[in-house]
Design an enzyme around this catalytic site. Structure first.
Site: not given
Ligand code: 5GP
Length: 122
Positions: A33, A99-100, A104-106
């Site tokens: 990130d 936000e994007v 996605h996986m954080h």
């Protein structure tokens, strides 16, 4: 939510914007990130044009789904947080504060992460 092909992660996938890559296979790209919240903060994304978890679960192939899950676990092992512990989190949509608009996986780790949601926030 419709998929915007000019979202930042789509541009990273096309190589238009650089990223610090940690993993890639036929279906998945993972990178650090740009604004890490924890010592380990990686984003694991499917290469396909999916906005959300529900979009992905409805439309992705079994191979894409397996690749995303397997990659996330492999990255946790490879980055050394599997033993100490970590958190995976996917923000979806407006209430989820996404936000994007590319799924996605954080993957957060590298320090004690505290409670997921404060009791007062329930
Ligand atoms: P979201 O709120 O959508 O779950 O999280 C989006 C994440 O993408 C944020 O943690 C943000 O720091 C990260 N991000 C936004 N733009 C970029 C970028 O250009 N490169 C990288 N590597 N991460 C980004």
């Amino acid at each position: 939510m419709t998929y915007d092909p000019n979202n930042i992660f789509a541009r990273i996938l096309r190589g238009e914007i650089p990223c610090k890559k940690v993993y890639e296979d036929a279906h998945v790209l993972a990178f650090h990130d740009i604004n890490p919240q924890t010592p380990v903060h990686v984003l694991v994304i499917p290469k396909g044009a999916y906005v959300s978890f529900d979009d992905f679960s409805a439309k992705a192939s079994d191979a894409e789904i397996a690749a995303w899950i397997r990659a996330t676990g492999k990255i946790a092992r490879d980055l050394g947080v599997a033993e100490s512990g970590y958190r995976v989190l996917s923000n979806i949509g407006s209430d989820g504060h996404q936000e994007v608009p590319h799924l996605h996986m954080h993957l957060f780790g590298g320090k004690p992460l505290g409670r997921m949601i404060k009791p007062a926030d329930k």
